[in-house]
Write an enzyme that holds these catalytic residues in place. Structure first.
Site, PDB file in Angstrom:
ATOM      1  N   ASP A  51       0.830  -1.203   0.000  1.00 29.13           N
ATOM      2  CA  ASP A  51       0.000   0.000   0.000  1.00 29.13           C
ATOM      3  C   ASP A  51       0.865   1.253   0.000  1.00 29.13           C
ATOM      4  OD1 ASP A  51      -2.071  -1.667   0.097  1.00 29.13           O
ATOM      5  OD2 ASP A  51      -2.725  -1.187   2.142  1.00 29.13           O
ATOM      6  N   TYR A  54       2.313   1.900  -3.340  1.00 26.42           N
ATOM      7  CA  TYR A  54       1.254   2.392  -4.223  1.00 26.42           C
ATOM      8  C   TYR A  54       0.956   3.864  -3.922  1.00 26.42           C
ATOM      9  CZ  TYR A  54      -3.420   3.034  -6.136  1.00 26.42           C
ATOM     10  OH  TYR A  54      -4.502   3.531  -6.806  1.00 26.42           O
ATOM     11  N   ASP A  55       0.845   4.165  -2.625  1.00 26.35           N
ATOM     12  CA  ASP A  55       0.576   5.552  -2.231  1.00 26.35           C
ATOM     13  C   ASP A  55       1.671   6.484  -2.717  1.00 26.35           C
ATOM     14  OD1 ASP A  55      -0.960   4.709   0.938  1.00 26.35           O
ATOM     15  OD2 ASP A  55      -1.733   4.791  -1.093  1.00 26.35           O
ATOM     16  N   GLU A 134     -20.651  15.195  25.028  1.00 30.04           N
ATOM     17  CA  GLU A 134     -20.953  15.735  23.694  1.00 30.04           C
ATOM     18  C   GLU A 134     -22.003  14.855  23.032  1.00 30.04           C
ATOM     19  OE1 GLU A 134     -16.839  14.602  23.060  1.00 30.04           O
ATOM     20  OE2 GLU A 134     -17.331  14.135  20.998  1.00 30.04           O
ATOM     21  N   LYS A 136     -23.780  12.276  20.587  1.00 24.93           N
ATOM     22  CA  LYS A 136     -23.320  11.147  19.776  1.00 24.93           C
ATOM     23  C   LYS A 136     -24.009  11.256  18.422  1.00 24.93           C
ATOM     24  CE  LYS A 136     -22.668   6.169  19.916  1.00 24.93           C
ATOM     25  NZ  LYS A 136     -23.207   5.781  18.623  1.00 24.93           N
ATOM     26  N   ASP A 138     -25.318  10.525  14.796  1.00 21.97           N
ATOM     27  CA  ASP A 138     -25.731   9.293  14.124  1.00 21.97           C
ATOM     28  C   ASP A 138     -25.360   9.359  12.646  1.00 21.97           C
ATOM     29  OD1 ASP A 138     -26.761   6.830  13.833  1.00 21.97           O
ATOM     30  OD2 ASP A 138     -28.867   7.421  14.001  1.00 21.97           O
ATOM     31  N   GLU A 194     -17.306  12.216  12.594  1.00 22.63           N
ATOM     32  CA  GLU A 194     -18.519  11.652  12.005  1.00 22.63           C
ATOM     33  C   GLU A 194     -18.945  12.443  10.775  1.00 22.63           C
ATOM     34  OE1 GLU A 194     -19.169   9.124  13.933  1.00 22.63           O
ATOM     35  OE2 GLU A 194     -21.192   8.437  13.447  1.00 22.63           O
ATOM     36  N   TYR A 246     -14.068  14.623  16.398  1.00 23.79           N
ATOM     37  CA  TYR A 246     -14.170  14.427  17.841  1.00 23.79           C
ATOM     38  C   TYR A 246     -13.115  13.483  18.417  1.00 23.79           C
ATOM     39  CZ  TYR A 246     -16.865  10.444  16.085  1.00 23.79           C
ATOM     40  OH  TYR A 246     -17.262   9.339  15.406  1.00 23.79           O
ATOM     41  N   LYS A 310     -16.317  11.314  27.879  1.00 26.69           N
ATOM     42  CA  LYS A 310     -14.922  10.892  27.751  1.00 26.69           C
ATOM     43  C   LYS A 310     -14.109  11.487  28.899  1.00 26.69           C
ATOM     44  CE  LYS A 310     -15.392  11.105  22.752  1.00 26.69           C
ATOM     45  NZ  LYS A 310     -15.192  11.916  21.555  1.00 26.69           N
ATOM     46  N   LYS A 334     -26.946   6.025  25.558  1.00 22.90           N
ATOM     47  CA  LYS A 334     -27.902   5.991  24.456  1.00 22.90           C
ATOM     48  C   LYS A 334     -29.273   6.514  24.870  1.00 22.90           C
ATOM     49  CE  LYS A 334     -26.729   3.965  20.964  1.00 22.90           C
ATOM     50  NZ  LYS A 334     -26.246   2.649  20.640  1.00 22.90           N
ATOM     51  N   CYS A 428     -45.075 -23.737   2.338  1.00 24.48           N
ATOM     52  CA  CYS A 428     -44.517 -22.479   1.848  1.00 24.48           C
ATOM     53  C   CYS A 428     -45.610 -21.669   1.152  1.00 24.48           C
ATOM     54  CB  CYS A 428     -43.371 -22.775   0.880  1.00 24.48           C
ATOM     55  SG  CYS A 428     -42.777 -21.305   0.033  1.00 24.48           S
ATOM     56  N   CYS A 431     -44.503 -21.514  -2.879  1.00 27.34           N
ATOM     57  CA  CYS A 431     -44.469 -22.669  -3.793  1.00 27.34           C
ATOM     58  C   CYS A 431     -45.273 -23.860  -3.293  1.00 27.34           C
ATOM     59  CB  CYS A 431     -43.026 -23.078  -4.074  1.00 27.34           C
ATOM     60  SG  CYS A 431     -42.235 -23.902  -2.681  1.00 27.34           S
ATOM     61  N   CYS A 452     -38.928 -23.585   3.990  1.00 24.14           N
ATOM     62  CA  CYS A 452     -39.539 -24.195   2.819  1.00 24.14           C
ATOM     63  C   CYS A 452     -38.553 -25.221   2.273  1.00 24.14           C
ATOM     64  CB  CYS A 452     -39.806 -23.103   1.785  1.00 24.14           C
ATOM     65  SG  CYS A 452     -39.966 -23.718   0.112  1.00 24.14           S
ATOM     66  N   CYS A 458     -38.718 -23.346  -5.644  1.00 32.18           N
ATOM     67  CA  CYS A 458     -39.461 -22.268  -4.978  1.00 32.18           C
ATOM     68  C   CYS A 458     -39.053 -20.916  -5.569  1.00 32.18           C
ATOM     69  CB  CYS A 458     -39.199 -22.280  -3.476  1.00 32.18           C
ATOM     70  SG  CYS A 458     -40.009 -20.889  -2.644  1.00 32.18           S
TER      71      CYS A 458
HETATM   72  S1  IVH Z   1     -15.648   8.815  20.246  1.00 30.60           S
HETATM   73  C1  IVH Z   1     -12.639   5.036  20.711  1.00 30.60           C
HETATM   74  N1  IVH Z   1     -17.475  10.659  19.929  1.00 30.60           N
HETATM   75  O1  IVH Z   1     -20.079   6.214  17.852  1.00 30.60           O
HETATM   76  C2  IVH Z   1     -13.974   5.499  20.204  1.00 30.60           C
HETATM   77  N2  IVH Z   1     -17.789   8.592  18.811  1.00 30.60           N
HETATM   78  O2  IVH Z   1     -20.381   3.639  19.187  1.00 30.60           O
HETATM   79  C3  IVH Z   1     -13.951   6.920  19.789  1.00 30.60           C
HETATM   80  N3  IVH Z   1     -19.796   8.526  17.411  1.00 30.60           N
HETATM   81  O3  IVH Z   1     -17.725   4.469  15.981  1.00 30.60           O
HETATM   82  C4  IVH Z   1     -15.274   7.380  19.371  1.00 30.60           C
HETATM   83  N4  IVH Z   1     -20.478  10.568  17.828  1.00 30.60           N
HETATM   84  O4  IVH Z   1     -18.851   6.478  14.880  1.00 30.60           O
HETATM   85  C5  IVH Z   1     -17.105   9.402  19.619  1.00 30.60           C
HETATM   86  N5  IVH Z   1     -18.976  12.395  19.705  1.00 30.60           N
HETATM   87  C6  IVH Z   1     -18.597  11.171  19.409  1.00 30.60           C
HETATM   88  C7  IVH Z   1     -19.348  10.361  18.541  1.00 30.60           C
HETATM   89  C8  IVH Z   1     -18.916   9.062  18.271  1.00 30.60           C
HETATM   90  C9  IVH Z   1     -20.719   9.453  17.156  1.00 30.60           C
HETATM   91  C10 IVH Z   1     -19.804   7.167  16.853  1.00 30.60           C
HETATM   92  C11 IVH Z   1     -18.537   6.725  16.218  1.00 30.60           C
HETATM   93  C12 IVH Z   1     -18.167   5.422  16.883  1.00 30.60           C
HETATM   94  C13 IVH Z   1     -19.464   5.018  17.495  1.00 30.60           C
HETATM   95  C14 IVH Z   1     -19.203   4.161  18.701  1.00 30.60           C
END
Ligand code: IVH
Length: 713
Positions: A51, A54-55, A134, A136, A138, A194, A246, A310, A334, A428, A431, A452, A458
């Site tokens: 790699d 290549y890079d 902070e 999380k 999505d 993210e 982050y 954290k 969560k 099934c 079929c 089935c 099927c």
């Molecule tokens: S810290 C060592 N901070 O959540 C892990 N993750 O469930 C460092 N995510 O894969 C991740 N917001 O994709 C961190 N403020 C945030 C986040 C975050 C979303 C996601 C991230 C990670 C997943 C873990």
């Protein structure tokens, strides 16, 4: 590929590039060379150079193109992501793995987390412990490498160890600077964060997709992922993707000694960071932050699925280290799954690729957490019986993150007067073949899934197998998705995998060619045929996975491909096992392969012992070539394959770090010393392991000697 062969290739590469005299000649040479390696990598899964080599070629070409933009060729590989015809991205290994987070589901879990951290760090009651909070996000995590402040590469998380190279696409994200500003930018840093799509942009994108008859995305996260995975970066560029930084991976030097300090530096360098991040010293403040964010969730403008805490001090983070795949110094709190109540109108039975009958609840559409839900999974017949779910019932449905909506429970007092328990079919629905629940020979345990028995007679199974055959991790035929397969199957154009590859020839001779069919356009038909053609050479592991043999997922397919190398060899082995039976050596030979057990051997035998399957396979092999499996090259290091034992207190690294680093370099780390141990790395106050090593004559290294050996001193 043998090491000698690859070395030879590498040398040629170096000579070819340095031998060109003019920039123009060198650009032409590099273009040809990179395209050649792209082809080997993407089409044949058989890279010939490392790699980094290549890079280096790519970087040299980018450099030349920057200096001489007028010489840039239209076919320049720097403009493409991956090799266009195959639709796959290159792989990038993460120097520091991208891990996931442990979860907290309620306030008590957060209290426990803080206590755990305090205990681990041996903090007294009066010792402060700062923790950042902070949102999380999505979206999908990404690692962006900056060297000397320049964005040089970006990769998706992938399996955490290896992700996809999405550099060209990431470069189109307006939020992400190509050059970091400021004085304290380290020489090398992998910035992590993210990629996401804002709610408004998601709505707009979906409206436009719907208008053009294109795929509508289920949620912003999927839309962001789909946008990032575009092979053509100009499409990604049109999607307003955003980014929050982050975290980080490998870094030559960090700009601060706290989490919040590094994130502040990110901001200073021009990277977007989440403005809601806070530092707190008390658990109550973390929980207050969580509840506040939860109340603002709907109005943030982007999807979040919780809060991340954290430990702020990086020296604490280092000491805390990791448990399995998550850091001990962070946790994701969560949000609770969202629920709603609605009427279950009907229970549909869907028939899958392996004949599994899956019950699906057809619901009166209801909004759950901002998404309209009209289907929910009911898992299997035992689950329906256990919860006594009936057609006509009012039910509570729940949606958590990306998971398929589920029926949680029945609201009993709303049950209609004359309802009946649901009778799960024993034939099934597609079929009419018997549908049975198999039981394990030895234990007599009955499978929860009813299947089935129709196999290839099927239509539902055949159609699902075709969908699997062309899917992303199988043949990955671009433009031939679920809907197209449905259409080609229903109109009789494609009934078996081989038909895919004869489609063009038959279409040309047909009275109703595709171009005349509503919804098809000349260019899209041509593109589809080209995409099919591009898959006439398939690597063995993908092919095996694509066949959809029961119990053969991607990993098992790879294990088999690794063991046999070619389809012919595998087929011969299975045929010998069919002839020899369960007690034969041939059967045991397959069973003995690392990662393969009897279930898989039996599934292989069932598959190859079936005449229909053999016929389909032969027809398919008239159209396509299955290419032998080529081992991925691991870079050789001085400790590849060596067994190492760490003992005593190390000064420069934590034990966990030392262990992870050794494993990354290909060494096996063991907890005890034996004759097989190659090195014992002894820190201060090493005890019996060191004595053992001496007694057994095992090489003992101190920490510095170890670092020198692995080139880290
Ligand atoms: S810290 C060592 N901070 O959540 C892990 N993750 O469930 C460092 N995510 O894969 C991740 N917001 O994709 C961190 N403020 C945030 C986040 C975050 C979303 C996601 C991230 C990670 C997943 C873990």
């Amino acid at each position: 590929m043998s090491e000698t062969k690859s070395k030879k290739k590498r040398k040629t590469a170096a000579k070819a590039t340095s031998g060109s005299e003019t920039p123009k000649a060198e650009i032409a040479q590099l273009t040809a060379e990179i395209s050649h390696h792209d082809d080997l990598y993407y089409r044949h899964d058989a890279p010939e150079i490392s790699d980094s080599a290549y890079d280096a070629l790519r970087r040299r070409l980018e450099e030349l193109e920057k200096a001489h933009p007028e010489l840039r060729r239209p076919d320049s590989p720097t403009a493409k992501v991956g090799a266009a015809p195959v639709g796959a991205f290159g792989k990038i290994r993460h120097d520091v793995p991208m891990l996931s987070l442990g979860n907290a589901f309620d306030d008590q879990d957060v209290v426990d987390f803080v206590e755990r951290v305090r205990r681990f760090l041996k903090l007294g009651e009066e010792d402060a412990l700062e923790i950042t909070s902070e949102p999380k996000i999505d979206g999908l995590s990404i690692s962006i490498r900056y060297e000397h402040g320049e964005l040089i590469q970006a990769a998706t998380r992938g399996d955490g160890t290896e992700g996809e190279n999405v550099t060209a696409n990431i470069k189109t994200v307006r939020d992400i600077p190509h050059t970091l500003k400021g004085k304290n930018v380290p020489e090398v840093i992998d910035v992590r964060g993210e990629i996401y799509l804002g709610d408004d942009d998601f709505e707009k994108l979906n409206a436009a997709q719907a208008k053009n008859g294109d795929k509508v995305f289920a949620n912003p996260r999927n839309a962001a992922a789909g946008s990032l995975r575009q092979l053509d970066p100009s499409i990604t560029a049109k999607r307003p993707l955003k980014f929050f930084a982050y975290a980080w991976g490998a870094a030559s030097k960090l700009p601060a000694d706290t989490q919040a300090g590094v994130v502040a530096a990110f901001k200073h360098w021009g990277l977007p960071v989440n403005p809601l991040m806070r530092i707190a010293a008390k658990t109550e403040a973390l929980l207050a932050f969580y509840h506040d964010i939860e109340s603002k969730r709907a109005s943030l403008g982007y999807d979040i699925d919780g809060v991340v805490y954290k430990v702020n001090r990086l020296d604490y983070q280092e000491r805390l280290g990791f448990v399995s795949r998550s850091p001990r110094w962070a946790i994701a709190h969560k949000f609770a799954a969202e629920q709603a109540t609605t009427v279950l109108e009907k229970i549909d039975i869907q028939v899958g690729r392996t004949g599994a009958l899956t019950p699906v609840a057809k619901l009166k559409p209801v909004t759950v957490g901002g998404v309209v839900v009209s289907n929910a999974t009911l898992h299997n017949e035992d689950e329906i019986a256990r919860k006594d779910i009936r057609e006509g019932d009012t039910v509570v449905v729940q949606r958590a993150g990306d998971v398929i909506p589920q029926v949680v429970e029945v609201v009993r007092d709303k049950r209609p007067a004359h309802s009946h328990p649901f009778k799960f079919p024993t034939v099934c629905p597609v079929c009419g073949s018997h549908a049975v629940r198999e039981s394990e020979e030895e234990t007599g345990k009955v499978d929860v899934v009813r299947r089935c028995t129709g196999g290839l007679i099927c239509p539902a199974q055949v159609k699902e197998r075709l969908k699997h055959f062309v899917s992303r991790n199988a043949l990955d035929i671009e433009g031939l998705g679920t809907e197209k397969i449905e259409f080609f199957f229903e109109t009789g154009r494609i009934k078996s995998p081989a038909d895919i590859f004869t489609l063009e020839a038959r279409d040309q001779a047909s009275d109703e060619p595709l171009m005349k069919v509503r919804g098809f356009k000349e260019t899209s038909v041509r593109k589809l045929f080209a995409a099919i053609d591009a898959r006439r050479n398939v690597p063995l592991d993908r092919f095996l996975y694509a066949l959809g043999i029961r119990h053969i997922g991607e990993t098992t397919a790879k294990d088999l491909a690794k063991a046999y190398g070619t389809l012919e060899a595998l087929r011969a082995a299975v045929e010998a096992a069919i002839k020899g039976g369960k007690d034969s050596e041939a059967y045991r030979d397959i069973d003995n392969i690392e990662g393969i057990g009897e279930t898989v051997v039996d599934a292989l035998i069932d598959f190859f012992d079936e005449r229909h399957n053999q016929e389909q396979l032969s027809a398919l092999l008239r159209e396509i070539t299955v290419t032998p499996y080529v081992r991925a090259q691991l870079k050789e290091t001085p400790v590849t394959g060596k067994t190492v034992v760490f003992t005593g207190t190390l000064m420069k690294l934590t034990r966990n770090e030392a262990k992870a680093q050794a494993e990354r370099l290909g060494a096996k780390v063991s907890g005890s010393v034996s004759k097989k141990t190659d090195y014992v790395v002894a820190g201060a106050e090493a005890g019996s392991k060191l004595d053992n090593a001496r007694a057994l004559g095992v090489t003992v290294l101190d920490e510095d000697a170890w670092l020198a050996l692995i080139g880290q001193s």
